[in-house]
Design a protein around this motif. Structure first.
Motif, PDB file in Angstrom:
ATOM      1  N   UNK A 191       0.829  -1.210   0.000  1.00 13.00           N
ATOM      2  CA  UNK A 191       0.000   0.000   0.000  1.00 13.00           C
ATOM      3  C   UNK A 191       0.864   1.262   0.000  1.00 13.00           C
ATOM      4  N   UNK A 192       1.956   1.231   0.751  1.00 15.94           N
ATOM      5  CA  UNK A 192       2.852   2.389   0.803  1.00 15.94           C
ATOM      6  C   UNK A 192       3.591   2.578  -0.516  1.00 15.94           C
ATOM      7  N   UNK A 193       4.043   1.471  -1.100  1.00 25.00           N
ATOM      8  CA  UNK A 193       4.787   1.562  -2.362  1.00 25.00           C
ATOM      9  C   UNK A 193       3.951   2.179  -3.476  1.00 25.00           C
ATOM     10  N   UNK A 194       2.629   1.922  -3.461  1.00 23.33           N
ATOM     11  CA  UNK A 194       1.730   2.512  -4.459  1.00 23.33           C
ATOM     12  C   UNK A 194       1.757   4.031  -4.396  1.00 23.33           C
ATOM     13  N   UNK A 195       2.135   4.546  -3.220  1.00 21.21           N
ATOM     14  CA  UNK A 195       2.125   5.994  -2.999  1.00 21.21           C
ATOM     15  C   UNK A 195       3.543   6.543  -2.853  1.00 21.21           C
ATOM     16  N   UNK A 196       4.514   5.737  -3.305  1.00 19.76           N
ATOM     17  CA  UNK A 196       5.931   6.120  -3.236  1.00 19.76           C
ATOM     18  C   UNK A 196       6.366   6.442  -1.802  1.00 19.76           C
ATOM     19  N   UNK A 197       5.852   5.641  -0.858  1.00 20.24           N
ATOM     20  CA  UNK A 197       6.206   5.792   0.547  1.00 20.24           C
ATOM     21  C   UNK A 197       6.858   4.515   1.046  1.00 20.24           C
ATOM     22  N   UNK A 198       7.497   4.602   2.199  1.00 22.58           N
ATOM     23  CA  UNK A 198       8.131   3.434   2.816  1.00 22.58           C
ATOM     24  C   UNK A 198       7.956   3.515   4.328  1.00 22.58           C
ATOM     25  N   UNK A 199       7.937   2.363   4.991  1.00 22.21           N
ATOM     26  CA  UNK A 199       7.811   2.343   6.444  1.00 22.21           C
ATOM     27  C   UNK A 199       9.037   2.964   7.093  1.00 22.21           C
ATOM     28  N   UNK A 200       8.806   3.682   8.189  1.00 23.00           N
ATOM     29  CA  UNK A 200       9.923   4.308   8.897  1.00 23.00           C
ATOM     30  C   UNK A 200      10.418   3.442  10.044  1.00 23.00           C
ATOM     31  N   UNK A 201       9.579   2.518  10.527  1.00 21.66           N
ATOM     32  CA  UNK A 201      10.020   1.611  11.593  1.00 21.66           C
ATOM     33  C   UNK A 201       9.029   0.453  11.720  1.00 21.66           C
ATOM     34  N   UNK A 202       9.524  -0.643  12.340  1.00 24.92           N
ATOM     35  CA  UNK A 202       8.735  -1.874  12.464  1.00 24.92           C
ATOM     36  C   UNK A 202       9.017  -2.523  13.813  1.00 24.92           C
ATOM     37  N   UNK A 203       7.967  -3.078  14.432  1.00 26.39           N
ATOM     38  CA  UNK A 203       8.123  -3.925  15.617  1.00 26.39           C
ATOM     39  C   UNK A 203       7.557  -5.293  15.273  1.00 26.39           C
ATOM     40  N   UNK A 204       8.374  -6.330  15.421  1.00 26.08           N
ATOM     41  CA  UNK A 204       7.949  -7.699  15.113  1.00 26.08           C
ATOM     42  C   UNK A 204       8.029  -8.538  16.381  1.00 26.08           C
ATOM     43  N   UNK A 205       6.878  -9.038  16.843  1.00 27.00           N
ATOM     44  CA  UNK A 205       6.827  -9.849  18.056  1.00 27.00           C
ATOM     45  C   UNK A 205       7.000 -11.325  17.693  1.00 27.00           C
ATOM     46  N   UNK A 206       8.036 -11.945  18.221  1.00 25.00           N
ATOM     47  CA  UNK A 206       8.300 -13.355  17.936  1.00 25.00           C
ATOM     48  C   UNK A 206       7.414 -14.285  18.761  1.00 25.00           C
ATOM     49  N   UNK A 207       6.992 -13.833  19.928  1.00 26.47           N
ATOM     50  CA  UNK A 207       6.206 -14.667  20.836  1.00 26.47           C
ATOM     51  C   UNK A 207       4.819 -14.062  21.020  1.00 26.47           C
ATOM     52  N   UNK A 208       3.803 -14.718  20.484  1.00 27.00           N
ATOM     53  CA  UNK A 208       2.441 -14.198  20.616  1.00 27.00           C
ATOM     54  C   UNK A 208       1.993 -14.181  22.074  1.00 27.00           C
ATOM     55  N   UNK A 209       2.399 -15.194  22.813  1.00 31.01           N
ATOM     56  CA  UNK A 209       1.944 -15.310  24.204  1.00 31.01           C
ATOM     57  C   UNK A 209       2.595 -14.266  25.108  1.00 31.01           C
ATOM     58  N   UNK A 210       3.867 -13.941  24.852  1.00 34.88           N
ATOM     59  CA  UNK A 210       4.588 -12.989  25.685  1.00 34.88           C
ATOM     60  C   UNK A 210       5.362 -11.993  24.817  1.00 34.88           C
ATOM     61  N   UNK A 211       4.655 -11.116  24.142  1.00 38.37           N
ATOM     62  CA  UNK A 211       5.328 -10.155  23.255  1.00 38.37           C
ATOM     63  C   UNK A 211       6.169  -9.159  24.048  1.00 38.37           C
ATOM     64  N   UNK A 212       7.299  -8.799  23.477  1.00 31.66           N
ATOM     65  CA  UNK A 212       8.196  -7.823  24.117  1.00 31.66           C
ATOM     66  C   UNK A 212       7.691  -6.417  23.797  1.00 31.66           C
ATOM     67  N   UNK A 213       6.761  -5.940  24.605  1.00 32.69           N
ATOM     68  CA  UNK A 213       6.120  -4.652  24.347  1.00 32.69           C
ATOM     69  C   UNK A 213       7.125  -3.503  24.408  1.00 32.69           C
ATOM     70  N   UNK A 214       7.922  -3.466  25.451  1.00 32.23           N
ATOM     71  CA  UNK A 214       8.867  -2.353  25.617  1.00 32.23           C
ATOM     72  C   UNK A 214       9.909  -2.343  24.514  1.00 32.23           C
ATOM     73  N   UNK A 215      10.382  -3.527  24.128  1.00 28.86           N
ATOM     74  CA  UNK A 215      11.346  -3.600  23.037  1.00 28.86           C
ATOM     75  C   UNK A 215      10.744  -3.157  21.725  1.00 28.86           C
ATOM     76  N   UNK A 216       9.496  -3.575  21.481  1.00 27.72           N
ATOM     77  CA  UNK A 216       8.813  -3.168  20.254  1.00 27.72           C
ATOM     78  C   UNK A 216       8.566  -1.678  20.209  1.00 27.72           C
ATOM     79  N   UNK A 217       8.214  -1.108  21.362  1.00 21.63           N
ATOM     80  CA  UNK A 217       7.976   0.337  21.425  1.00 21.63           C
ATOM     81  C   UNK A 217       9.238   1.116  21.083  1.00 21.63           C
ATOM     82  N   UNK A 218      10.366   0.665  21.606  1.00 10.26           N
ATOM     83  CA  UNK A 218      11.637   1.338  21.304  1.00 10.26           C
ATOM     84  C   UNK A 218      11.942   1.302  19.809  1.00 10.26           C
TER      85      UNK A 218
END
Length: 381
Positions: A191-218
């Motif tokens: 969707x971003x590429x269609x508008x010549x845009x790109x994501x500025x940051x990403x948080x990927x949680x490896x553990x659904x049961x215990x996501x690293x919220x603070x790490x993802x926020x950083x």
């Protein structure tokens, strides 16, 4: 008795026996009932979503049963609790299909819970109706799977389109680091590429049961985004937003429909004001839409209270579509005749909400609408 008469009587008897045997061979169908199976999280962290799905189906089934059923048969829903755990969802599918012999499966709560059912669905040719997911892996054509709702890609395109219209260019994404989560990430990138845009940051949680919220926020804060797009369950999404508020981090927060709007709003409480959520059905309070008025009346009769949600409305609409196909399948339904009836639904109007299937397209709707949680915890549109 003349031989010709005896022969006719014998033939008639054989035909009757064969017809009865054919009827008995339809799994989940008896003279009095049709049994639909469902695995859903009735307990655990995602219990509200699972119970809402179940209530939406039960509300419509009650409405139909109170009016005499479908061709004289009552509709029964068997729901097994999977507690949002994939191994339990897989075991539930095996039990319902191979031991209990349900007619069809309905409304599993996510793609990760739905996918383990597919081997049983394909082996035993079981219709699988309305999985509660817009994930791409569940939307690849499968003869036995019928999606009632828009895809997550449709939702994420709508989100990016909406905010980019206002000149916003800096987007971040929070997702699970699994097959479905990465598909969501790819959909946002597209969707971003269609508008010549790109994501500025990403948080990927490896553990659904215990996501690293603070790490993802950083990780997300590093890109200084104007909009953060969530594709995570309501507890993880809520925890992230609350942590962001506490840290003084205030971009627009917006989620796809995956967490369920009502569970997310309840989990956020007063911190939810201003959070936007994509929806794949009309607002459950918009009584001007015929199916919404019908749904409200049915839910209140089932529960004895006005407990409305987007999730139970979606389940109600899906159940209505499935029952329409059962009616069209005739008084002696089989799994095959039921799927043929579904394939024949063209622009079926469930009451202001259209669903269309064909033999080569089992994605019934692309309806998407954005809602915002207000200060009074009610949704605005």
């Amino acid at each position: 008795m003349p031989r010709s008469v005896r022969s006719i009587s014998l033939i008639a008897g054989v035909v009757a026996v064969c017809a009865g045997a054919a009827q008995a061979q339809a799994p989940g169908v008896s003279a009095r009932s049709i049994v639909i199976g469902q695995s859903a999280p009735l307990s655990g962290a995602n219990a509200e979503l699972g119970n809402d799905i179940r209530n939406g189906v039960l509300a419509y089934f009650k409405k139909v049963n109170d009016a005499g059923g479908v061709h004289g048969r009552r509709l029964e829903l068997v729901t097994l609790d999977d507690a949002n755990q994939v191994p339990r969802a897989e075991a539930n599918s095996k039990k319902m299909v191979e031991e209990q012999g349900v007619f069809a499966l309905y409304g599993y709560a996510s793609a990760t819970l739905s996918r383990p059912a597919l081997p049983f669905v394909e082996k035993h040719k079981v219709p699988f109706i309305g999985p509660f997911t817009g994930a791409d892996p569940m939307r690849v054509f499968n003869r036995h799977v019928y999606n009632m709702r828009a895809s997550y890609a449709d939702e994420l395109e709508k989100i990016v389109e909406h905010y980019s219209t206002f000149g916003i260019k800096r987007f971040a994404v929070v997702h699970y680091d699994d097959v479905v989560g990465r598909e969501n990430l790819t959909a946002v990138e597209r969707a971003l590429n269609k508008r010549n845009l790109a994501m500025v940051s990403v948080a990927a949680f490896k553990d659904r049961a215990k996501p690293d919220i603070e790490g993802g926020l950083k990780e997300v804060m590093k890109g200084n985004p104007e909009v953060v797009i969530f594709t995570t369950l309501y507890k993880a999404t809520s925890d992230f937003i609350k942590s962001a508020r506490k840290a003084g981090f205030g971009p627009q927060m917006v989620s796809n429909s995956f967490p369920g709007a009502s569970p997310l709003a309840k989990e956020l409480g007063k911190e939810g004001a201003g959070v936007a959520i994509a929806q794949v059905v009309p607002p459950p309070t918009r009584r001007a839409v015929p199916v919404v008025k019908e749904y409200q009346d049915a839910i209140e009769k089932l529960l004895g209270k006005k407990d409305f949600s987007f999730t139970s409305l979606e389940a109600y609409i899906g159940a209505k579509v499935a029952v329409e196909a059962l009616r069209r399948a005739g008084p002696r339904p089989t799994r095959e005749s039921f799927m043929q009836a579904l394939d024949g639904l063209r622009s079926y109007d469930a009451g202001g909400y259209l669903v269309s299937f064909s033999p080569d397209n089992h994605n019934g709707s692309s309806y998407v609408e954005l809602t915002v949680i207000g200060k009074d915890l009610k949704f605005s549109y």
